[in-house]
Design a protein around this motif. Sequence first.
Motif, PDB file in Angstrom:
ATOM      1  N   UNK A  96      -1.265  22.745  -0.828  1.00 59.98           N
ATOM      2  CA  UNK A  96      -0.966  22.171  -1.776  1.00 59.98           C
ATOM      3  C   UNK A  96       0.135  20.645  -1.264  1.00 59.98           C
ATOM      4  N   UNK A  97       0.877  21.206   0.060  1.00 64.10           N
ATOM      5  CA  UNK A  97       1.761  20.273   0.484  1.00 64.10           C
ATOM      6  C   UNK A  97       0.674  19.601   1.765  1.00 64.10           C
ATOM      7  N   UNK A  98      -0.318  20.683   2.051  1.00 63.95           N
ATOM      8  CA  UNK A  98      -0.807  19.994   3.222  1.00 63.95           C
ATOM      9  C   UNK A  98      -1.973  19.097   2.564  1.00 63.95           C
ATOM     10  N   UNK A  99      -2.965  19.687   1.497  1.00 68.71           N
ATOM     11  CA  UNK A  99      -3.373  17.957   0.863  1.00 68.71           C
ATOM     12  C   UNK A  99      -3.060  16.774   0.425  1.00 68.71           C
ATOM     13  N   UNK A 100      -1.774  16.686   0.031  1.00 68.65           N
ATOM     14  CA  UNK A 100      -0.893  15.777  -0.489  1.00 68.65           C
ATOM     15  C   UNK A 100      -0.654  15.422   1.029  1.00 68.65           C
ATOM     16  N   UNK A 101       0.292  15.463   1.702  1.00 71.19           N
ATOM     17  CA  UNK A 101       0.225  15.044   2.746  1.00 71.19           C
ATOM     18  C   UNK A 101      -0.733  14.076   3.696  1.00 71.19           C
ATOM     19  N   UNK A 102      -2.041  14.924   4.019  1.00 73.61           N
ATOM     20  CA  UNK A 102      -2.688  14.550   4.347  1.00 73.61           C
ATOM     21  C   UNK A 102      -3.220  13.432   3.923  1.00 73.61           C
ATOM     22  N   UNK A 103      -3.690  13.835   2.484  1.00 69.95           N
ATOM     23  CA  UNK A 103      -4.348  12.369   2.105  1.00 69.95           C
ATOM     24  C   UNK A 103      -4.133  10.935   1.320  1.00 69.95           C
ATOM     25  N   UNK A 104      -2.340  11.174   2.152  1.00 68.65           N
ATOM     26  CA  UNK A 104      -1.711   9.825   1.155  1.00 68.65           C
ATOM     27  C   UNK A 104      -1.502   9.202   2.757  1.00 68.65           C
ATOM     28  N   UNK A 105      -2.517   9.516   3.589  1.00 68.33           N
ATOM     29  CA  UNK A 105      -2.823   8.701   5.086  1.00 68.33           C
ATOM     30  C   UNK A 105      -3.762   8.378   5.473  1.00 68.33           C
ATOM     31  N   UNK A 138     -11.851   8.059   0.754  1.00 72.53           N
ATOM     32  CA  UNK A 138     -11.357   9.201  -0.157  1.00 72.53           C
ATOM     33  C   UNK A 138     -12.219  10.547   0.451  1.00 72.53           C
ATOM     34  N   UNK A 139     -13.197  10.471   0.279  1.00 68.66           N
ATOM     35  CA  UNK A 139     -14.290  11.827   0.759  1.00 68.66           C
ATOM     36  C   UNK A 139     -14.009  11.910   2.198  1.00 68.66           C
ATOM     37  N   UNK A 140     -13.832  11.362   3.411  1.00 74.55           N
ATOM     38  CA  UNK A 140     -13.386  11.467   4.394  1.00 74.55           C
ATOM     39  C   UNK A 140     -11.602  11.564   4.302  1.00 74.55           C
ATOM     40  N   UNK A 141     -11.283  11.041   4.075  1.00 74.41           N
ATOM     41  CA  UNK A 141      -9.656  11.272   2.895  1.00 74.41           C
ATOM     42  C   UNK A 141      -9.449  13.352   2.617  1.00 74.41           C
ATOM     43  N   UNK A 142     -10.232  13.741   1.317  1.00 71.51           N
ATOM     44  CA  UNK A 142     -10.333  14.544   1.247  1.00 71.51           C
ATOM     45  C   UNK A 142     -10.638  16.022   2.186  1.00 71.51           C
ATOM     46  N   UNK A 143     -11.841  15.661   2.698  1.00 70.95           N
ATOM     47  CA  UNK A 143     -12.680  16.206   3.975  1.00 70.95           C
ATOM     48  C   UNK A 143     -11.312  16.595   5.679  1.00 70.95           C
ATOM     49  N   UNK A 144     -10.372  15.517   5.346  1.00 69.96           N
ATOM     50  CA  UNK A 144      -9.158  16.194   6.180  1.00 69.96           C
ATOM     51  C   UNK A 144      -8.434  17.267   5.994  1.00 69.96           C
ATOM     52  N   UNK A 145      -8.158  16.667   4.897  1.00 69.25           N
ATOM     53  CA  UNK A 145      -7.182  17.520   4.109  1.00 69.25           C
ATOM     54  C   UNK A 145      -7.574  18.987   3.897  1.00 69.25           C
ATOM     55  N   UNK A 146      -8.431  18.681   3.533  1.00 67.26           N
ATOM     56  CA  UNK A 146      -9.208  20.327   3.286  1.00 67.26           C
ATOM     57  C   UNK A 146      -9.551  21.521   4.658  1.00 67.26           C
ATOM     58  N   UNK A 191       0.633  -1.179  -0.165  1.00 69.48           N
ATOM     59  CA  UNK A 191       0.014   0.197  -0.016  1.00 69.48           C
ATOM     60  C   UNK A 191       0.726   1.188   0.291  1.00 69.48           C
ATOM     61  N   UNK A 192       1.837   1.560   0.595  1.00 68.48           N
ATOM     62  CA  UNK A 192       3.024   2.536   0.577  1.00 68.48           C
ATOM     63  C   UNK A 192       4.155   3.047  -0.039  1.00 68.48           C
ATOM     64  N   UNK A 193       4.578   0.900  -0.449  1.00 74.58           N
ATOM     65  CA  UNK A 193       5.711   1.456  -1.378  1.00 74.58           C
ATOM     66  C   UNK A 193       6.193   0.047  -1.302  1.00 74.58           C
ATOM     67  N   UNK A 194       5.388  -0.256  -3.212  1.00 73.87           N
ATOM     68  CA  UNK A 194       5.956  -1.291  -3.487  1.00 73.87           C
ATOM     69  C   UNK A 194       7.180  -1.236  -4.056  1.00 73.87           C
ATOM     70  N   UNK A 204       1.175   5.260  -1.590  1.00 84.33           N
ATOM     71  CA  UNK A 204       1.192   6.062  -0.848  1.00 84.33           C
ATOM     72  C   UNK A 204       2.443   7.368  -0.206  1.00 84.33           C
ATOM     73  N   UNK A 205       3.157   6.188  -0.929  1.00 84.50           N
ATOM     74  CA  UNK A 205       4.818   7.205  -0.459  1.00 84.50           C
ATOM     75  C   UNK A 205       4.916   8.584  -1.684  1.00 84.50           C
ATOM     76  N   UNK A 206       4.651   7.892  -2.845  1.00 83.28           N
ATOM     77  CA  UNK A 206       4.888   9.248  -3.200  1.00 83.28           C
ATOM     78  C   UNK A 206       3.818  10.536  -3.231  1.00 83.28           C
ATOM     79  N   UNK A 207       3.043   9.633  -3.198  1.00 78.82           N
ATOM     80  CA  UNK A 207       1.851  11.153  -2.389  1.00 78.82           C
ATOM     81  C   UNK A 207       2.286  11.771  -1.573  1.00 78.82           C
ATOM     82  N   UNK A 208       2.622  10.714  -0.368  1.00 73.51           N
ATOM     83  CA  UNK A 208       3.440  11.751   0.794  1.00 73.51           C
ATOM     84  C   UNK A 208       4.400  12.454   0.603  1.00 73.51           C
ATOM     85  N   UNK A 209       5.355  12.694  -0.500  1.00 75.00           N
ATOM     86  CA  UNK A 209       6.708  12.324  -0.948  1.00 75.00           C
ATOM     87  C   UNK A 209       6.452  13.317  -1.861  1.00 75.00           C
TER      88      UNK A 209
END
Length: 491
Positions: free
Chosen positions: A50-59, A255-263, A9-12, A292-297
């Motif tokens: 962009x920084x906040x949303x990418x990092x939070x949505x990664x998790x 994904x809906x919840x993740x987008x909400x937390x990120x915003x 899930x995180x880093x194949x 998810x690592x690519x999104x977090x990074x």
Amino acid sequence: MAISHLRNEWAPNVTRELLAGTVVALALIPEATAFSIIAGVDPKIGLYASFCIAVVSAFAGGRPAMISAATGAMALVMVTLVKQHGVQYLFAATILTGFFQIVASVLKLGNLMRFVSLSVVTGFVNALAILIFLAQMPELIGRGPTVYAMTGIGLAMIYLLPRITKAVPSALVTIVLLTAVSIYFGFDIRTVGDMGALPSELPFFAIPQVPLTVETLQIITPYALTLAMVGLLESLMTAAIVDEMTDTTSDKNRECAGQGAANIVAGLFGGMAGCAMIGQSVINVSSGGRGRLSTLWAGAFLLFLIVVLGRYVAQIPMAALVAVMVMVSINTFQWGSLRSLLVHPKSSSFVMLGTVAVVVWTHDLAKGVLFGVILSGLFFAHKVTHFFAVEADRQGDTTVYRVTGQIFFATAEAFHSAFDFRQEEVRRVVIDLSAAHFWDISAIHALDRVVLKFRHHDVAVDTVGMNNATATMVERLAVHDKEGTKLAPGH
């Protein structure tokens, strides 16, 4: 087993994830800056978002490898709010947007994606590819032969390098080499720094400075609802596309919840509302990102680039990034859909083309998808009406009507019109519903009209063969068996 699942899930492939995230981070800078300008705010607001949303949505997000950040569709909604009330109200609206998206997750609105047809998804993808391509034109038209040459060389490198090696994403090599060439030869061409000053400090936590009153809520709620709807629509559509590209599935409600937390986090750290970005997601997947690592990074490296390496990033020629985005538009467009126009049903092709036309005309992805969904529904309803029939069989003083098909709002009137209420010497009517299904109140109302009209002409009516679902609806909603029921005037 758990460790294996976590790794997948995180880093194949850690190296590919980091390299893909690096390409995305570089491409995010000019886009986030441009979207900030569209919204009428300082470039740092889009970059911090962009920084906040990418990092939070990664998790928290439900789709690994999907990139979420500040977007143009969301920026267009914010313009009036910023102009009339200021940036603090934008931060408050961003937080409320996140709250609404979390509520959408609780209500499982992500399941509504099942009602979006393949034709609408294809139209959405093609329209977005066209918009991405058109968005690059201002950086090309009238910019001179040097820009044209660098863009052409960049595209050649992007497509030819993978034939030699796939160890490093060709888009990353292109950006680095073209930047080095531009600096070495001192080309006088447009760079990332020309789009706006990059921030030099880290984002910090701050509650939006707005009055905590009902009036404030009345101001920001309409914007927040619109942002939530547009953001979820674009995110869920992008998730479906990444699902298809990677041959995997994702959790749309998560994904809906993740987008909400990120915003919510973005609003608390001086950012604007955002959502998934199909262009950046395609870059990530095309560059090898799967976890998810690519999104977090991508989010973390974006912040490092603008805060620590800002003076170098500012020298990246826009021509290099234009080459990357043109590649994205070419790879995003579903070229096979053009051939399919000749073989697919005309209704499906019309839905696809209609979705493309509305999106490109309005530059609003939500309107295009909504148009496509409504059009698909209308075509479906029209198609279902062709599988509906009522056959009459006269047996002495009794007529048996055998009903076949689906009875709902689109066939209710045809159902009513199929009965002959003035047959002489008919004293009894049997309505056989064993091959029919009643779906809604319109269907039940049509049955009421038929039964009551026959009774008005002193004809006894029996309904037989109802399935359980139809019988339950009739029992709850029908009025023809209620005591004292009379035929409505005009019936």
